[in-house]
Design a protein around this motif. Structure first.
Motif, PDB file in Angstrom:
ATOM      1  N   GLU A 110       1.013  -1.138  -0.677  1.00 33.25           N
ATOM      2  CA  GLU A 110      -0.249  -0.136  -0.198  1.00 33.25           C
ATOM      3  C   GLU A 110       1.214   0.995   0.127  1.00 33.25           C
ATOM      4  OE1 GLU A 110      -3.364  -0.085   3.160  1.00 33.25           O
ATOM      5  OE2 GLU A 110      -4.135  -2.330   2.591  1.00 33.25           O
ATOM      6  N   ASN A 168       0.124   5.274  -0.732  1.00 34.56           N
ATOM      7  CA  ASN A 168      -0.355   5.877   0.478  1.00 34.56           C
ATOM      8  C   ASN A 168       0.437   6.031   1.656  1.00 34.56           C
ATOM      9  OD1 ASN A 168      -2.631   5.802   2.236  1.00 34.56           O
ATOM     10  ND2 ASN A 168      -2.578   3.778   2.312  1.00 34.56           N
ATOM     11  N   VAL A 208       0.656  12.576  -3.005  1.00 30.54           N
ATOM     12  CA  VAL A 208       0.005  11.897  -2.515  1.00 30.54           C
ATOM     13  C   VAL A 208       1.763  11.889  -1.055  1.00 30.54           C
ATOM     14  CG1 VAL A 208       0.897  10.153  -4.137  1.00 30.54           C
ATOM     15  CG2 VAL A 208       2.798  11.811  -4.066  1.00 30.54           C
ATOM     16  N   ARG A 241     -10.603   8.753   3.463  1.00 25.18           N
ATOM     17  CA  ARG A 241      -9.626   7.344   2.012  1.00 25.18           C
ATOM     18  C   ARG A 241      -8.185   8.403   1.315  1.00 25.18           C
ATOM     19  NH1 ARG A 241     -10.278   1.977   1.818  1.00 25.18           N
ATOM     20  NH2 ARG A 241     -12.545   1.236   2.055  1.00 25.18           N
ATOM     21  N   ARG A 242      -7.772   8.003   1.148  1.00 24.29           N
ATOM     22  CA  ARG A 242      -6.575   8.988   0.574  1.00 24.29           C
ATOM     23  C   ARG A 242      -6.481   8.354  -0.515  1.00 24.29           C
ATOM     24  NH1 ARG A 242      -7.379  10.571   5.442  1.00 24.29           N
ATOM     25  NH2 ARG A 242      -5.418  11.010   6.373  1.00 24.29           N
ATOM     26  N   SER A 289      -4.821   7.122  -2.798  1.00 17.90           N
ATOM     27  CA  SER A 289      -4.531   5.826  -3.419  1.00 17.90           C
ATOM     28  C   SER A 289      -6.100   5.294  -3.058  1.00 17.90           C
ATOM     29  CB  SER A 289      -3.717   4.911  -2.441  1.00 17.90           C
ATOM     30  OG  SER A 289      -4.186   4.907  -1.091  1.00 17.90           O
ATOM     31  N   LEU A 311      -7.179   4.368  -0.648  1.00 18.55           N
ATOM     32  CA  LEU A 311      -6.995   3.319   0.744  1.00 18.55           C
ATOM     33  C   LEU A 311      -6.971   3.703   1.894  1.00 18.55           C
ATOM     34  CD1 LEU A 311      -3.771   1.551  -0.809  1.00 18.55           C
ATOM     35  CD2 LEU A 311      -5.744  -0.090  -0.499  1.00 18.55           C
ATOM     36  N   SER A 312      -7.465   3.082   2.863  1.00 18.88           N
ATOM     37  CA  SER A 312      -7.585   3.951   4.521  1.00 18.88           C
ATOM     38  C   SER A 312      -6.162   4.145   4.877  1.00 18.88           C
ATOM     39  CB  SER A 312      -8.246   3.114   5.347  1.00 18.88           C
ATOM     40  OG  SER A 312      -9.906   2.653   4.126  1.00 18.88           O
ATOM     41  N   PRO A 313      -5.711   4.630   5.365  1.00 19.96           N
ATOM     42  CA  PRO A 313      -4.786   5.906   6.370  1.00 19.96           C
ATOM     43  C   PRO A 313      -3.552   4.634   7.220  1.00 19.96           C
ATOM     44  CG  PRO A 313      -6.844   6.938   7.465  1.00 19.96           C
ATOM     45  CD  PRO A 313      -7.539   6.091   5.795  1.00 19.96           C
TER      46      PRO A 313
END
Length: 869
Positions: free
Chosen positions: A103, A108, A506, A540-541, A543, A545-547
Motif C-alpha cells: 500500500e 499511500n 501523495v 480515504r487517501r 490511493s 486506501l484507508s490511512p
C-alpha cells in the motif's frame, strides 16, 4: 562449469540474512544452531521463571544476576533468538511504513518518517517524484511482503516447505536432470541450503568457508556450484552424445571426469587427468575446461584463472568466448574466499580490469549482462561510494532498473557507510577516497535527499529549503518542513506552499502533519486545533486506501496535546496499534505469535499514560470510566487503576463513586469493593484497600499500555505472575530490578521514577520527550495531581508499603480475623513483588508477627520463610 553468477547469489543474499564484509551469509550449521537456541531458550526461561522465586539471600540473588548477565553477554545472538519474551505494541512505525508495504508503494505514503529504512525512503522518493513503483518492481523489492517477513516462523518446517515450493515453481532443477541423464549419484555433493536462510533450494550446491575474526572463527556458506553449472553440463552431454554417440568412450570418459568436477562442489580437491595427445580436439577442449572448473570449485582460483586464460586464447575451443568472464569470476572468488573478514582488494582490482576488458570487446557481447552484474559485485567493495551513486541513478531511471531486486539490496547495504560518514565525519576506511559525502550528495538527488533527512541543525533546513526553491520538488518540500523550527527563516513562505498542496497529492499527510507540527512549535495552537478539527484523519487517501494506522495515531497524539477539556483528551487517548511486535524482533517486525493481544483493540500510548498517571488528579481520571469516547477495555483498566489509587490515597468519595463500575467491569473485585464501602473509619478503609491489593497482585494505582495478560500469558488479576509483574515498584507499574543495571552484587536503586519515556515517534510532538500537563487543568488541579503522585511514590515499592500497613493494622487490631491472611500475603508480596533495601526488614517483621501471634493459623502454616532481597 562455473557458468554465470545467479542473480540471487551474485552480491548479497536476501534481506533477512546476516552479512559480513565479504557479503556472504554467516550460516554456520544453522540446524545445529537452531537446536542450541532451543535448548538455551528453555534453560533461560526456566532460570527466569524459577530463579526469582527461589532466591532467599542477597548473595544468591547477586550470583543469579551475574549468571544471567554473563550468559546474555556471551550469547547475545542466542538471547535475541530466545524471544519472544515480551510484546511490543507499536503505535507509530518509525523503521518502516505500516504493513502491508504494498500500500505504501502504491502511493499511500502516510507521514514519511526520516528514520525509515533506506528502501522505504527510496520508494517514498519515487512516489513524491511522480514515478511510483510498477507491480513488477514491487514484486522485485518485497514480493507482497514475503521478503520483508521472511524471518517470521523461519524455524518452522511448514514455512521452509512453503518457501521451497514457491521458489522452485517454474525453475528447472538441472542438478536432477544431470543425475537422470548420467545415472550418476551426487551423494558426495548433496544439494543443500542453509537452514533458516532464504537461498533457493534449487540454486545448487553450497560449500562452507572458515572465517577467522578477532573474536573467533565462524563459517560462511556460499553457492559453489549453481544450477547453471549443471545446465551447462547437460547441454555439453547432449552435444557430445550427438557427435560421438552415447556409448562412445569419449562420452563415458567425459561423464566420469565431470562427476569428479562436481565432487568438489561441497568440498574436495579432485582434478580430472589430462587426455592423451591423440584424443579428439573437441574432447581435449572439453577436458581443459573440466580441469579449470575443478580447480575453481576446489578453491584453486589462481590455477583456475590461468586455465581459463589459456582457454580464451584457443579460438577453436567452444569455451573460448565464456573463458574471459570466468577469469574474472576466478579472481573474484580469490578475493572473497579468504579466511578473514576483509576481501583481497588487489585481487578485486585485477578482476575489475578483466571485466573492463570484456565490456570493451564486442566478441564478448553475449556476456555483457553477466559482466555488468559481476562489475557491480566488484565495485560494491572497491569503490562503495561510486557504486552507491551508480545504484541510486539506476534505481531512479525513468525506464526502470532491470536489476532492481539486487540493486536495492546493495543500495541498502552501502547507504549506511555514507550516512555514518556524514553524521560522524572521519577519514574514509573503505579504500574509496575519491569522493566526499558532499560530492556523493551532489551526484544524486535521491542520495542528497536521504542524507539530508538524517542531518540535524539549521544547515539541514537551509539546504532543504534551497533545494525546494530551486526544484519545486515535493520531496524537498517535505524535507524542509521536517527540518524547520520556529527560528527557521522563510517559515511563512514554506507554510504557504504547504497549504497549496492538494488533498489528492501523495505528499498530503506528510506536508500537513509537518506543517501543523511547525505551527504548533510556533505557538499557533488554536489555529492547529482548528485545522485538525476539519481534517478527516480516517478518510480515504488519494490511493483509495484507508490511512495507515500510524498516521491516525500521529494525528490523535496532536489532538491529545491540544485538548481543551477532558472530553477532547479522552477522545484522542485510545489508539489502535499499528503493529504488535516483540523483543525478539527488536520492535521492527510483527511478532510471530499474537501474544493474545487483539490488534484492533485500543490502547494508551506513552503520552496518554504519562498524562493520566502524572498530571490528572484521581477525581478527574475517574471521569474517564463513564466516558463513551473511550473503548470498554480502556474504561475497565482506568476504573481499576483509579479505584485502587483513590482507595490507597484515602479519597473515599472517588473510590465509592467508582465502586459500581468496578464491580460491573471486574466482578472478582466485588467483595473487596463492598468491604471498602462498608468500612466505618478512614483507617478501616485504608486496611480494606491494602488487603484488596494483597489479594490481587494485578491491582496497581496506574494505567498502562500493557496489561499483565500481555506479558506471560493471561495471568488473572488474583494470581502471581512469575515474571514479577505484580503490584508496583519504584519505577512505576513494572518491576525492574535495579541491580541488573548497576554493579553486580552492589544493588542500586532509582530515586526518581522512570515513567515512561516518550518514544521516538512522539518526540516529533514532544521535543526532548517532555510532556506537559494539559493546558485546561487549573493550578489547583495540577497541584493536587502532584501531591497524589508524591504520595504514590512514598508507597513504593508496593511490598514495603503493604507489609508496613498490614503490620501496623495487625498490632493495633490483633483480634481481626483478617490479620493472619494480610500478614501472610505481605510476606508473599516480598517474594514476588518489587524490592528495595527495606524489603527484607518488612518481610521479617510480618513473618515474626504472624508466627508469634497466630501460630495455629492455616496462613501461618503456609508461610514458612521470610524473604530478603
Amino acid at each position: 562449469m562455473p557458468g554465470e553468477i545467479p542473480d540471487h547469489a551474485r552480491i548479497h543474499p536476501p534481506k533477512s540474512h546476516i552479512f559480513n564484509a565479504n557479503g556472504w551469509t554467516k550460516a554456520a550449521s544453522e540446524r545445529t544452531m537452531a537446536k542450541i537456541r532451543l535448548k538455551y531458550c528453555l534453560l533461560l526461561r526456566t532460570i527466569v521463571s524459577r530463579g526469582w522465586r527461589n532466591m532467599k539471600t542477597r548473595a544468591k540473588l547477586a550470583l543469579f544476576a551475574a549468571a544471567i548477565l554473563a550468559v546474555a553477554l556471551f550469547h547475545s545472538r542466542l538471547t535475541r533468538a530466545c524471544g519472544p519474551f515480551f510484546p511490543q505494541i507499536i503505535f507509530i512505525n518509525t523503521v518502516h511504513p505500516d504493513l502491508p508495504v504494498g500500500e505504501f508503494a502504491a502511493g499511500n505514503l502516510g507521514i514519511i518518517q526520516p528514520t525509515y529504512g533506506t528502501i522505504y525512503l527510496y520508494v517514498a522518493y519515487r512516489n513524491l517524484a511522480g514515478r511510483p513503483l510498477s507491480p513488477d518492481e514491487q514484486t522485485a523489492l518485497w514480493d507482497n511482503d514475503q521478503r520483508l517477513l521472511a524471518g517470521q516462523g523461519m524455524w518452522s518446517g511448514d514455512f521452509l516447505q512453503k518457501q521451497q515450493d514457491e521458489e522452485t515453481k517454474g525453475n528447472t532443477n538441472w542438478a536432477q536432470k544431470w543425475g537422470s541423464a548420467t545415472g550418476q549419484s551426487l551423494e558426495s555433493a548433496r544439494l543443500s541450503y542453509g537452514y533458516g536462510s532464504n537461498y533457493q533450494p534449487w540454486a545448487g550446491i553450497y560449500s562452507n568457508l572458515a572465517i577467522h575474526a578477532s573474536w573467533g572463527v565462524y563459517y560462511n556458506q556460499y553457492l559453489n556450484c549453481p544450477q547453471d553449472a549443471f545446465r551447462s553440463a547437460v547441454s555439453t552431454l547432449r552435444r557430445l552424445t550427438q557427435q560421438f554417440g552415447g556409448d562412445s568412450p569419449v562420452v563415458k570418459d567425459w561423464i566420469q571426469a565431470q562427476q569428479t568436477v562436481f565432487g568438489n562442489c561441497s568440498g574436495g580437491n579432485a582434478i580430472p587427468a589430462p587426455l592423451p595427445p591423440g584424443a579428439p580436439a573437441v574432447a581435449q577442449a572439453d577436458r581443459n575446461y573440466q580441469i579449470a572448473a575443478a580447480h575453481f570449485y576446489s578453491g584453486g582460483y589462481d590455477l583456475a584463472a590461468t586455465d581459463f586464460r589459456a582457454i580464451s586464447q584457443d579460438t577453436s575451443s567452444p569455451w573460448s568466448i565464456i573463458a574471459p568472464y570466468l577469469v574474472a569470476r576466478s579472481l573474484v572468488r580469490k578475493a572473497t574466499m579468504v579466511e578473514k573478514e576483509e576481501p583481497d582488494l588487489a585481487a578485486l582490482a585485477q578482476a575489475e580490469a578483466q571485466v573492463d576488458s570484456i565490456l570493451s570487446d564486442p566478441r564478448y557481447a553475449k556476456y555483457y549482462a553477466a559482466a555488468e552484474r559481476l562489475r557491480g559485485f566488484i565495485e560494491f567493495r572497491l569503490h562503495p561510494r561510486q557504486r552507491l551513486i551508480e545504484l541510486a541513478n539506476n534505481m531512479t531511471k525513468v525506464s526502470g532498473d532491470p536489476n532492481l531486486a539486487q540493486d536495492a539490496i546493495d543500495f541498502k547495504l552501502l547507504f549506511p557507510r555514507v550516512e555514518i560518514s556524514v553524521l560522524h565525519p572521519e577519514p574514509a576506511k573503505d579504500g574509496d577516497h575519491s569522493m566526499t559525502p558532499g560530492e556523493v550528495q551532489a551526484k544524486s538527488d535521491l542520495l542528497d535527499w536521504m542524507i539530508t533527512l538524517q542531518l540535524g541543525g539549521p544547515e539541514a533546513y537551509t539546504h532543504s529549503f534551497e533545494k525546494w526553491k530551486r526544484t519545486n520538488s515535493l520531496a524537498w518540500l517535505v524535507a524542509a518542513l521536517m527540518k524547520a523550527t520556529p527560528e527557521s527563516p522563510y517559515g511563512s513562505e514554506l507554510l504557504a506552499a504547504a497549504g497549496k498542496v492538494p488533498t489528492s497529492s501523495v505528499s498530503f499527510d506528510s506536508v500537513t502533519f509537518y506543517s501543523l507540527r511547525l505551527m504548533l512549535l510556533q505557538g499557533k495552537g488554536a489555529e492547529v486545533r482548528s485545522r485538525l478539527a476539519r481534517l478527516d484523519i480516517n478518510g480515504r487517501r488519494p490511493s483509495g486506501l484507508s490511512p495507515p494506522r500510524s498516521v491516525v495515531n500521529q494525528y490523535l497524539a496532536m489532538r491529545f496535546e491540544l485538548a481543551r477539556n477532558l472530553d477532547e483528551l479522552f477522545a484522542s487517548a485510545g489508539r489502535v496499534p499499528a503493529m504488535v511486535s516483540d523483543t525478539s524482533e527488536g520492535g521492527d517486525m510483527p511478532a510471530a505469535g499474537s501474544w493474545g493481544i487483539d490488534p484492533s483493540e485500543a490502547r494508551l500510548d506513552d503520552d496518554a499514560v504519562m498524562v493520566f498517571n502524572r498530571f490528572l488528579p484521581v477525581a478527574l481520571l475517574a471521569r474517564a470510566v463513564h466516558n463513551p469516547k473511550l473503548a470498554e477495555n480502556l474504561r475497565r483498566e482506568i476504573a481499576v487503576a483509579a479505584w485502587t489509587r483513590a482507595a490507597l490515597l484515602g479519597d473515599s468519595a472517588v473510590a465509592r463513586s467508582l465502586g459500581p463500575a468496578v464491580e460491573n467491569l471486574v466482578p472478582q473485585l466485588s467483595a473487596s469493593v463492598r468491604s471498602y464501602d462498608s468500612a466505618k473509619t478512614p483507617a478501616e478503609r485504608r486496611f480494606a484497600a491494602v488487603l484488596a491489593a494483597l489479594r490481587f497482585p494485578g491491582l496497581r494505582p496506574f494505567v498502562e499500555t500493557y496489561g499483565r495478560a500481555d506479558w506471560n500469558g493471561a495471568t488473572p488479576i488474583d494470581q502471581i505472575n512469575n515474571y514479577r509483574m505484580n503490584w508496583w515498584g519504584t519505577e512505576g507499574p513494572q518491576c525492574t530490578p535495579a541491580f541488573l543495571y548497576s554493579h553486580i552484587g552492589q544493588p542500586g536503586y532509582s530515586t526518581m521514577p522512570h515513567w515512561p519515556q516518550v518514544g521516538q515517534a512522539l518526540q516529533t510532538l514532544y521535543p526532548g520527550g517532555k510532556v506537559k500537563p494539559p493546558a485546561f487543568l487549573t493550578a489547583k488541579e495540577q497541584a493536587e495531581a502532584a501531591r497524589e503522585w508524591q504520595r504514590l511514590l512514598d508507597m513504593s515499592p508496593a511490598p514495603d508499603y503493604l507489609a508496613a500497613e498490614a503490620i501496623a493494622w495487625g498490632r493495633a487490631h490483633p483480634s481481626d480475623p483478617r490479620v493472619p491472611e494480610a500478614l501472610a500475603l505481605a510476606v508473599k508480596a516480598t517474594r514476588f513483588g518489587c524490592t528495595d533495601p527495606k524489603t527484607g526488614e518488612r518481610s521479617k517483621a510480618a513473618f515474626d508477627l504472624l508466627h508469634s501471634r497466630y501460630p495455629n493459623s492455616s496462613w501461618t502454616a503456609q508461610t514458612k520463610y521470610w524473604f530478603k532481597m
